[in-house]
Enzyme design. Structure first.
Site, PDB file in Angstrom:
ATOM      1  N   GLY A 199       0.668  -1.295  -0.028  1.00  0.00           N
ATOM      2  CA  GLY A 199       0.259  -0.133  -0.038  1.00  0.00           C
ATOM      3  C   GLY A 199       0.856   1.236   0.109  1.00  0.00           C
ATOM      4  O   GLY A 199       1.885   1.355  -0.729  1.00  0.00           O
ATOM      5  N   TYR A 224     -12.190   2.494  13.472  1.00  0.00           N
ATOM      6  CA  TYR A 224     -11.418   2.966  12.663  1.00  0.00           C
ATOM      7  C   TYR A 224     -11.181   4.708  12.638  1.00  0.00           C
ATOM      8  O   TYR A 224     -10.216   5.369  12.951  1.00  0.00           O
ATOM      9  CB  TYR A 224     -11.218   2.568  11.100  1.00  0.00           C
ATOM     10  CG  TYR A 224     -10.444   2.933  10.083  1.00  0.00           C
ATOM     11  CD1 TYR A 224      -9.096   2.571  10.304  1.00  0.00           C
ATOM     12  CD2 TYR A 224     -10.821   4.121   9.322  1.00  0.00           C
ATOM     13  CE1 TYR A 224      -8.125   3.110   9.420  1.00  0.00           C
ATOM     14  CE2 TYR A 224     -10.047   4.568   8.526  1.00  0.00           C
ATOM     15  CZ  TYR A 224      -8.363   4.367   8.367  1.00  0.00           C
ATOM     16  OH  TYR A 224      -7.781   4.792   7.411  1.00  0.00           O
ATOM     17  N   LYS A 276      -8.148   7.116  14.105  1.00  0.00           N
ATOM     18  CA  LYS A 276      -7.683   8.124  13.303  1.00  0.00           C
ATOM     19  C   LYS A 276      -8.055   9.672  13.800  1.00  0.00           C
ATOM     20  O   LYS A 276      -7.214  10.321  13.703  1.00  0.00           O
ATOM     21  CB  LYS A 276      -8.017   7.974  11.995  1.00  0.00           C
ATOM     22  CG  LYS A 276      -7.699   6.715  11.103  1.00  0.00           C
ATOM     23  CD  LYS A 276      -6.106   6.428  11.248  1.00  0.00           C
ATOM     24  CE  LYS A 276      -5.631   5.500  10.502  1.00  0.00           C
ATOM     25  NZ  LYS A 276      -4.030   5.220  10.305  1.00  0.00           N
ATOM     26  N   SER A 312      -6.424   9.792   8.650  1.00  0.00           N
ATOM     27  CA  SER A 312      -7.551   9.446   7.586  1.00  0.00           C
ATOM     28  C   SER A 312      -8.651  10.606   7.395  1.00  0.00           C
ATOM     29  O   SER A 312      -8.990  10.914   8.409  1.00  0.00           O
ATOM     30  CB  SER A 312      -8.017   7.982   8.072  1.00  0.00           C
ATOM     31  OG  SER A 312      -9.103   7.898   6.920  1.00  0.00           O
ATOM     32  N   GLY A 345      -1.205   0.781   9.748  1.00  0.00           N
ATOM     33  CA  GLY A 345      -2.487   0.823  10.270  1.00  0.00           C
ATOM     34  C   GLY A 345      -3.197  -0.248   9.803  1.00  0.00           C
ATOM     35  O   GLY A 345      -3.092  -1.084   8.802  1.00  0.00           O
ATOM     36  N   ASP A 392       5.362  -6.545  15.379  1.00  0.00           N
ATOM     37  CA  ASP A 392       3.535  -6.087  15.507  1.00  0.00           C
ATOM     38  C   ASP A 392       3.575  -5.119  16.388  1.00  0.00           C
ATOM     39  O   ASP A 392       3.828  -5.044  17.671  1.00  0.00           O
ATOM     40  CB  ASP A 392       3.461  -7.410  15.824  1.00  0.00           C
ATOM     41  CG  ASP A 392       1.747  -7.466  16.104  1.00  0.00           C
ATOM     42  OD1 ASP A 392       1.142  -6.584  16.027  1.00  0.00           O
ATOM     43  OD2 ASP A 392       1.051  -8.571  16.629  1.00  0.00           O
TER      44      ASP A 392
END
Length: 260
Positions: free
Chosen positions: A13, A154, A158, A112, A72, A42
């Site tokens: 990504g 999520y 963020k 985000s 993320g 991790d």
């Protein structure tokens, strides 16, 4: 002049695209991810966060020029709370001492545009209090609930990250040490993490109804990489505590002229 960058989430990504771009430009990249990276760690666990710092310290020789805290999870699971907020903070704070030897230290995190949506107040409060056990417990409750509850994890993580960046960037540890600390807030980017939303025309149409992106629509990781590269370059000497929305216009549509 070649610089040394740390990029988390470097195996795929946005992280992979950023690492590739920086290497093409002649820089050294220390990639961090769960696999296929220079340092495997991790970031959902304390042990993994310690492994990140130890591994980067060894690989870099004790000095780096920039941190790109990009790792993320977008899945509606409690682990996303651990990685997206606490893992990112551990990356920035844990590696910050290694920036001391750089003539132009820089740091940026990936938030985000989902931070614009209403959060879960209890989870947000736990994040901002730095209470990881409470945050994970609340995230587990959300994960076990209806899909609309789980999906709050999520965006809330963020939003908390963006607020932490705003609060921390002007402090002695960051601005006072000459380190510009900022964040980016991408819209919908074609990555393995968003494949469910971008793999078919029907899925793309549906996600764009939720996330309006009038400027060129859904985009590729390389477009985000260019922004991350500039934010962590020597050219960026004064941007401080900003959350830069690279979202095709979502922020402008959702918030309109409400910039405060």
């Amino acid at each position: 002049m070649p610089r040394t960058y740390v990029v988390t989430g470097s195996a795929s990504g946005i992280g992979r695209a950023t690492a590739d771009l920086l290497v093409e430009r002649g820089h050294r990249v220390i990639g961090v991810d769960l696999h296929d990276a220079d340092v495997t760690a991790d970031l959902s666990t304390a042990e993994g966060r310690n492994a990140l710092v130890a591994g980067v310290t060894e690989a870099s020789g004790g000095t780096i020029d920039a941190i790109i805290a990009n790792a993320g999870l977008a899945a509606p699971v409690a682990t996303a709370a651990a990685v997206n907020f606490f893992g990112t903070l551990a990356t920035l704070e844990g590696l910050r001492p290694l920036l001391a030897g750089s003539e132009a230290p820089r740091a940026v995190a990936t938030a985000s545009m989902a931070s614009l949506y209403p959060p879960d107040d209890a989870l947000l409060e736990a994040f901002l209090a730095g209470d990881e056990p409470a945050a994970l417990a609340r995230a587990a409750e959300l994960e076990a609930g209806a899909p609309e509850q789980a999906n709050l994890i999520y965006g809330t993580s963020k939003r908390a990250l963006a607020r932490w960046i705003r609060r921390s960037a002007t402090t002695a540890d960051w601005a006072g040490a000459g380190i510009p600390l900022n964040a980016i807030a991408p819209g919908v980017v074609e990555t393995p993490m968003t494949e469910a939303y971008t793999s078919t025309p029907e899925a793309r149409e549906a996600i764009l109804e939720m996330v309006p992106m009038p400027l060129n629509g859904i985009f590729r990781p390389r477009d985000v990489a260019y922004l991350l590269a500039w934010l962590t370059s020597e050219e960026n000497a004064h941007l401080c505590g900003q959350v830069v929305f690279i979202d095709g216009g979502s922020d402008a549509i959702i918030r309109g002229d409400a910039t405060w």
